[in-house]
Scaffold this active site. Sequence first.
Site, mmCIF file in Angstrom:
data_model
loop_
_atom_site.group_PDB
_atom_site.id
_atom_site.type_symbol
_atom_site.label_atom_id
_atom_site.label_comp_id
_atom_site.label_asym_id
_atom_site.label_seq_id
_atom_site.Cartn_x
_atom_site.Cartn_y
_atom_site.Cartn_z
ATOM 1 N N HIS A 58 0.846 -1.205 0.000
ATOM 2 C CA HIS A 58 0.000 0.000 0.000
ATOM 3 C C HIS A 58 0.880 1.253 0.000
ATOM 4 O O HIS A 58 1.263 1.772 1.046
ATOM 5 C CB HIS A 58 -0.913 0.006 1.219
ATOM 6 C CG HIS A 58 -2.031 0.982 1.114
ATOM 7 N ND1 HIS A 58 -3.254 0.785 1.702
ATOM 8 C CD2 HIS A 58 -2.142 2.184 0.477
ATOM 9 C CE1 HIS A 58 -4.053 1.808 1.444
ATOM 10 N NE2 HIS A 58 -3.382 2.672 0.701
ATOM 11 N N HIS A 60 1.505 5.147 -2.039
ATOM 12 C CA HIS A 60 1.088 6.217 -2.959
ATOM 13 C C HIS A 60 2.341 6.964 -3.427
ATOM 14 O O HIS A 60 2.976 7.661 -2.634
ATOM 15 C CB HIS A 60 0.125 7.181 -2.265
ATOM 16 C CG HIS A 60 -1.143 6.541 -1.799
ATOM 17 N ND1 HIS A 60 -2.291 6.488 -2.578
ATOM 18 C CD2 HIS A 60 -1.450 5.910 -0.640
ATOM 19 C CE1 HIS A 60 -3.246 5.857 -1.900
ATOM 20 N NE2 HIS A 60 -2.757 5.501 -0.724
ATOM 21 N N ARG A 62 2.399 9.135 -6.136
ATOM 22 C CA ARG A 62 2.065 10.415 -6.795
ATOM 23 C C ARG A 62 2.617 10.477 -8.226
ATOM 24 O O ARG A 62 2.098 9.871 -9.121
ATOM 25 C CB ARG A 62 2.573 11.603 -5.954
ATOM 26 C CG ARG A 62 2.232 11.555 -4.479
ATOM 27 C CD ARG A 62 0.743 11.511 -4.207
ATOM 28 N NE ARG A 62 0.475 11.640 -2.777
ATOM 29 C CZ ARG A 62 -0.596 11.153 -2.175
ATOM 30 N NH1 ARG A 62 -1.508 10.511 -2.866
ATOM 31 N NH2 ARG A 62 -0.765 11.321 -0.879
ATOM 32 N N ASP A 277 0.782 2.484 3.837
ATOM 33 C CA ASP A 277 -0.093 3.533 3.306
ATOM 34 C C ASP A 277 0.696 4.843 3.200
ATOM 35 O O ASP A 277 0.220 5.913 3.574
ATOM 36 C CB ASP A 277 -1.353 3.712 4.162
ATOM 37 C CG ASP A 277 -2.401 4.602 3.498
ATOM 38 O OD1 ASP A 277 -2.238 4.911 2.290
ATOM 39 O OD2 ASP A 277 -3.363 5.005 4.166
ATOM 40 N N HIS A 281 2.657 14.297 1.186
ATOM 41 C CA HIS A 281 2.114 15.609 0.853
ATOM 42 C C HIS A 281 3.153 16.664 1.224
ATOM 43 O O HIS A 281 4.013 16.427 2.073
ATOM 44 C CB HIS A 281 0.830 15.897 1.642
ATOM 45 C CG HIS A 281 -0.331 15.035 1.271
ATOM 46 N ND1 HIS A 281 -1.026 15.178 0.088
ATOM 47 C CD2 HIS A 281 -0.938 14.020 1.940
ATOM 48 C CE1 HIS A 281 -2.004 14.286 0.045
ATOM 49 N NE2 HIS A 281 -1.968 13.572 1.155
#
Length: 406
Positions: A58, A60, A62, A277, A281
């Site tokens: 899991h 991310h 981007r 996860d 950001h």
Amino acid sequence: MYELVINGKFFYHGEIVEGHIGISDGKILEFSKSALKGEETIKTGLHEVILPGMIDVHVHLRDFNQKHKETIESGTKAALHGGITTIFDMPNTNPLIMDKETFKKRIAIFKKKAYADYALSFLLANNCEEAKNVNADFYKIFMGASTGGIYSKNFENDYKCAPRRVSVHAEDYELIQKFPDRPNIVEVKAIEKALTSAEKFKKPLHICHVSTKEGLSIILEKNRPWISFEVTPHHLLLTKEDFKHNNMLKVYPPLRTKDDLHFLWRYIDEIPIIASDHAPHTLEDKESGSAGIPGLETELALLFDAYNRGLLSLNDIVEKTSLNPAKVFGLKNKGFEIGKDADLIIVNLREEWKVKPEEFYTKAKWSPWESKKLKGKVKMTFLRGRLVMEEDEIIGKPGGKRIETS
């Protein structure tokens, strides 16, 4: 003679043994208690142990129109730095990976830029025909909006049409409208709906970031072999009380109560997979309310620290971060056994170090554990027998490959 022999203590069939691992052509070819000959030999040091590299299901990464948050290059470097040799890339990017052309672009970037091995996903939300035109390694469904804003308005139809295992973000979109703070019921109702469909169609389903005692209880009660799930380090180690003192800890699903956290630990033996996860950001985005925290470079270290505090065993860590992910997702070339890829890490279980996000490879230069002292550090990472990280330095050019699924 092997191309590489690593000598030292390693994890084998549930226990730590002293011996030698013979590696050639990127594969593990022999485990031996007797000496092996190698063109190159690496011997581990005091308090060091050889473990399989982590498979993080899991992540991310981007990229695309969000290169300021993370790129395939920066994220996969971060993975190797943290002892993660295979990542599962999530599709809620900008643009979303929901059509064949965007999926092909994702493949092209990974082929050029990936430092770690990878699995590629496709987002399902009323686009069943498009899903049939791609050969993703797994499929993702959001039952409620998260980063990217998209969600499935008919989970059962989307799940039914998925050609392979579905990873589901289980938060009910209708209840999110009623309860924007996303209390336990938002997750619990979504898990109930997902399990109902899973029992109906008996298709492989993976439930992401389970965070509530009620949600975990329901999954364990059903105990279906085609249903898997994961928990994250932040749901195991942080609570909503931490969020009250630090709004940077906003995540979906949110941090829960101490009761929820304690329940997860009480049933840690029943939890098959731990995944990060990883959701990078910018600081500005976090201050304006974006949900998610980076985790690739702290995930394993937090688990080793928990091991040193007696919260879980090395066997737990190996199974939940490497062996079980390979089995659950049917990765033909992964697993700590003869004939599989030599994806290995050397860990000093006693070394203490301080979390300094400014030294990380991820573009998210912050961490919930900034300045925290952790015990247990990844010293070397090997990808298919090639040394790719040593003493915090990434070595060589991008060499990541797409996983092989059965």
